[in-house]
Design a protein around this motif. Structure first.
Motif, PDB file in Angstrom:
ATOM      1  N   MET A   1       0.618  -1.237  -0.134  1.00  0.00           N
ATOM      2  CA  MET A   1      -0.079  -0.141  -0.067  1.00  0.00           C
ATOM      3  C   MET A   1       0.688   1.155   0.070  1.00  0.00           C
ATOM      4  N   ASP A   2       2.142   1.143   0.059  1.00  0.00           N
ATOM      5  CA  ASP A   2       2.987   2.207   0.161  1.00  0.00           C
ATOM      6  C   ASP A   2       2.732   3.221   1.197  1.00  0.00           C
ATOM      7  N   THR A   3       2.639   2.446   2.470  1.00  0.00           N
ATOM      8  CA  THR A   3       2.190   3.249   3.653  1.00  0.00           C
ATOM      9  C   THR A   3       3.258   2.965   4.883  1.00  0.00           C
ATOM     10  N   LEU A   4       3.201   3.746   5.847  1.00  0.00           N
ATOM     11  CA  LEU A   4       3.801   3.319   7.096  1.00  0.00           C
ATOM     12  C   LEU A   4       2.395   3.477   8.001  1.00  0.00           C
ATOM     13  N   HIS A   5       1.863   2.328   8.914  1.00  0.00           N
ATOM     14  CA  HIS A   5       0.897   2.756   9.595  1.00  0.00           C
ATOM     15  C   HIS A   5       0.935   1.810  11.098  1.00  0.00           C
ATOM     16  N   VAL A   6       0.240   2.680  11.685  1.00  0.00           N
ATOM     17  CA  VAL A   6       0.268   2.368  13.295  1.00  0.00           C
ATOM     18  C   VAL A   6      -1.154   1.588  13.794  1.00  0.00           C
ATOM     19  N   PHE A   7      -1.213   0.844  14.591  1.00  0.00           N
ATOM     20  CA  PHE A   7      -2.222   0.429  15.112  1.00  0.00           C
ATOM     21  C   PHE A   7      -2.907   1.420  16.039  1.00  0.00           C
ATOM     22  N   THR A   8      -4.293   1.768  15.824  1.00  0.00           N
ATOM     23  CA  THR A   8      -4.757   2.806  16.470  1.00  0.00           C
ATOM     24  C   THR A   8      -6.159   2.261  17.321  1.00  0.00           C
ATOM     25  N   GLY A   9      -6.323   2.651  18.681  1.00  0.00           N
ATOM     26  CA  GLY A   9      -7.413   2.121  19.430  1.00  0.00           C
ATOM     27  C   GLY A   9      -7.943   3.513  20.097  1.00  0.00           C
ATOM     28  N   LEU A  10      -9.405   3.263  20.229  1.00  0.00           N
ATOM     29  CA  LEU A  10      -9.861   4.351  20.944  1.00  0.00           C
ATOM     30  C   LEU A  10     -11.336   3.886  21.807  1.00  0.00           C
ATOM     31  N   GLU A  11     -10.985   4.053  23.009  1.00  0.00           N
ATOM     32  CA  GLU A  11     -12.082   3.281  23.970  1.00  0.00           C
ATOM     33  C   GLU A  11     -13.014   4.460  24.105  1.00  0.00           C
ATOM     34  N   ILE A  12     -14.580   3.953  23.714  1.00  0.00           N
ATOM     35  CA  ILE A  12     -15.348   5.134  23.761  1.00  0.00           C
ATOM     36  C   ILE A  12     -15.718   5.788  25.061  1.00  0.00           C
ATOM     37  N   GLY A  13     -15.442   5.020  26.091  1.00  0.00           N
ATOM     38  CA  GLY A  13     -15.661   5.536  27.602  1.00  0.00           C
ATOM     39  C   GLY A  13     -14.507   6.773  27.794  1.00  0.00           C
ATOM     40  N   ALA A  14     -13.694   6.696  27.109  1.00  0.00           N
ATOM     41  CA  ALA A  14     -12.541   7.743  27.336  1.00  0.00           C
ATOM     42  C   ALA A  14     -12.658   9.040  26.343  1.00  0.00           C
ATOM     43  N   ILE A  15     -13.741   9.210  25.750  1.00  0.00           N
ATOM     44  CA  ILE A  15     -13.802  10.640  24.584  1.00  0.00           C
ATOM     45  C   ILE A  15     -14.298  11.551  25.784  1.00  0.00           C
ATOM     46  N   PRO A  16     -13.843  12.598  25.984  1.00  0.00           N
ATOM     47  CA  PRO A  16     -14.290  13.665  26.635  1.00  0.00           C
ATOM     48  C   PRO A  16     -15.647  14.010  26.179  1.00  0.00           C
ATOM     49  N   SER A  17     -16.609  14.157  27.366  1.00  0.00           N
ATOM     50  CA  SER A  17     -18.033  14.516  27.009  1.00  0.00           C
ATOM     51  C   SER A  17     -18.527  15.671  26.019  1.00  0.00           C
ATOM     52  N   THR A  18     -17.558  16.752  26.249  1.00  0.00           N
ATOM     53  CA  THR A  18     -17.870  17.905  25.338  1.00  0.00           C
ATOM     54  C   THR A  18     -17.570  17.482  23.583  1.00  0.00           C
ATOM     55  N   ARG A  19     -16.350  16.611  23.498  1.00  0.00           N
ATOM     56  CA  ARG A  19     -16.273  16.146  22.268  1.00  0.00           C
ATOM     57  C   ARG A  19     -17.333  15.195  21.795  1.00  0.00           C
ATOM     58  N   ALA A  20     -17.591  14.162  22.814  1.00  0.00           N
ATOM     59  CA  ALA A  20     -18.775  13.359  22.422  1.00  0.00           C
ATOM     60  C   ALA A  20     -20.174  14.020  21.764  1.00  0.00           C
ATOM     61  N   LYS A  21     -20.282  15.228  22.591  1.00  0.00           N
ATOM     62  CA  LYS A  21     -21.474  16.141  21.852  1.00  0.00           C
ATOM     63  C   LYS A  21     -21.209  16.435  20.587  1.00  0.00           C
ATOM     64  N   LEU A  22     -20.093  17.133  20.302  1.00  0.00           N
ATOM     65  CA  LEU A  22     -19.878  17.547  19.049  1.00  0.00           C
ATOM     66  C   LEU A  22     -19.952  16.477  17.963  1.00  0.00           C
ATOM     67  N   LEU A  23     -19.648  15.293  18.316  1.00  0.00           N
ATOM     68  CA  LEU A  23     -19.678  14.136  17.389  1.00  0.00           C
ATOM     69  C   LEU A  23     -21.145  13.869  17.074  1.00  0.00           C
ATOM     70  N   ARG A  24     -21.851  13.739  18.107  1.00  0.00           N
ATOM     71  CA  ARG A  24     -23.170  13.346  17.962  1.00  0.00           C
ATOM     72  C   ARG A  24     -23.992  14.733  17.203  1.00  0.00           C
ATOM     73  N   ALA A  25     -23.457  15.664  17.378  1.00  0.00           N
ATOM     74  CA  ALA A  25     -24.160  16.751  16.634  1.00  0.00           C
ATOM     75  C   ALA A  25     -23.890  16.900  15.002  1.00  0.00           C
ATOM     76  N   ALA A  26     -22.739  16.317  14.733  1.00  0.00           N
ATOM     77  CA  ALA A  26     -22.093  16.261  13.514  1.00  0.00           C
ATOM     78  C   ALA A  26     -22.955  14.943  12.677  1.00  0.00           C
ATOM     79  N   GLY A  27     -23.504  14.148  13.305  1.00  0.00           N
ATOM     80  CA  GLY A  27     -24.398  12.798  12.670  1.00  0.00           C
ATOM     81  C   GLY A  27     -25.893  13.321  12.915  1.00  0.00           C
ATOM     82  N   ALA A  28     -26.353  14.436  13.392  1.00  0.00           N
ATOM     83  CA  ALA A  28     -27.812  14.784  13.986  1.00  0.00           C
ATOM     84  C   ALA A  28     -28.431  15.331  12.510  1.00  0.00           C
TER      85      ALA A  28
END
Length: 250
Positions: free
Chosen positions: A223-250
């Motif tokens: 693929m001609d890339t360097l990649h890193v494994f990336t994880g995101l635990e949903i419970g760790a997302i700051p509440s303010t950012r979680a609200k913005l994400l939900r608003a983007a999909g509203a």
């Protein structure tokens, strides 16, 4: 996730084989042709995971496909070996993760498009899916363009300094060729401005929400890339950012 419209874009799932091929052609443009437009829509980036995944499409209102990504849902860490990422990383520590997981892959935006709203919409779609399915972790491979590490030293040094995975989840080496940046750059102090300029936009988003990465990058010459494994635990997302994400999909 129900289809939704936001401004000049529409977000929904691929429902036909033709729509999946359309996504595969966009992936070819982004990952293989790297922006060199070609009228032959038969040129595809496709693999055996496509049949196992749900494909999310973002279109302009007029119909042009401008972004896509695919999702594969796992019921828990016991299924981690079935993921695409497990081809490149030893993810045995994540077998102990309890909770539904979704692997995000092949995220790309049409090379002619420069609109930050598209990335926000993609995260809005993911927020909808996370809420609807009770997902506890998102994960995948975040890619840097090219396989030469030069120019990425500050970005990798920042990943080492601030964003390594917790030891209990830390992926171990599996791929034959890797860049062990946590070891090689252990004495380098990153320049934040250069680091963020070199960081892929999707990875920046993950990190801003509390995401973490492996301590090494896989050198993927196919693929001609360097990649890193990336994880995101949903419970760790700051509440303010979680609200913005939900608003983007509203």
């Amino acid at each position: 996730m129900m289809a939704f419209r936001k401004g000049r874009y529409e977000v929904g799932f691929a429902e036909t084989a033709e729509e999946i091929r359309e996504a595969q052609h966009l992936r070819w443009l982004c990952f293989i042709a790297r922006g060199r437009e070609d009228g032959d829509t038969g040129l595809l980036d496709a693999d055996d995971y496509d049949d196992r995944c749900t494909h999310v499409l973002i279109r302009e209102t007029g119909g042009r496909l401008v972004a896509c990504f695919r999702m594969m849902t796992l019921e828990g860490g016991a299924q981690i070996g079935e993921s695409y990422s497990a081809r490149y990383y030893n993810l045995s520590r994540l077998r102990d993760f309890h909770g539904r997981m979704v692997e995000i892959g092949r995220f790309c935006i049409h090379p002619e498009i420069r609109d930050p709203d598209i990335l926000r919409l993609a995260w809005g779609a993911l927020a909808r899916h996370v809420d609807a399915q009770g997902v506890a972790m998102l994960f995948g491979c975040s890619s840097f363009i090219g396989t030469d590490t030069r120019g990425y030293e500050d970005a990798f040094a920042m990943l080492r300094e601030r964003h390594l995975a917790p030891k209990r989840w830390l992926p171990r080496v599996k791929a034959p060729q890797v860049f062990r940046f946590a070891r090689v750059l252990r004495l380098r102090k990153p320049d934040p401005r250069r680091a963020m300029a070199a960081m892929p936009p999707l990875l920046r988003s993950y990190l801003a929400m509390g995401g973490w990465v492996s301590d090494h990058a896989v050198v993927d010459r196919q693929m001609d890339t360097l990649h890193v494994f990336t994880g995101l635990e949903i419970g760790a997302i700051p509440s303010t950012r979680a609200k913005l994400l939900r608003a983007a999909g509203a």
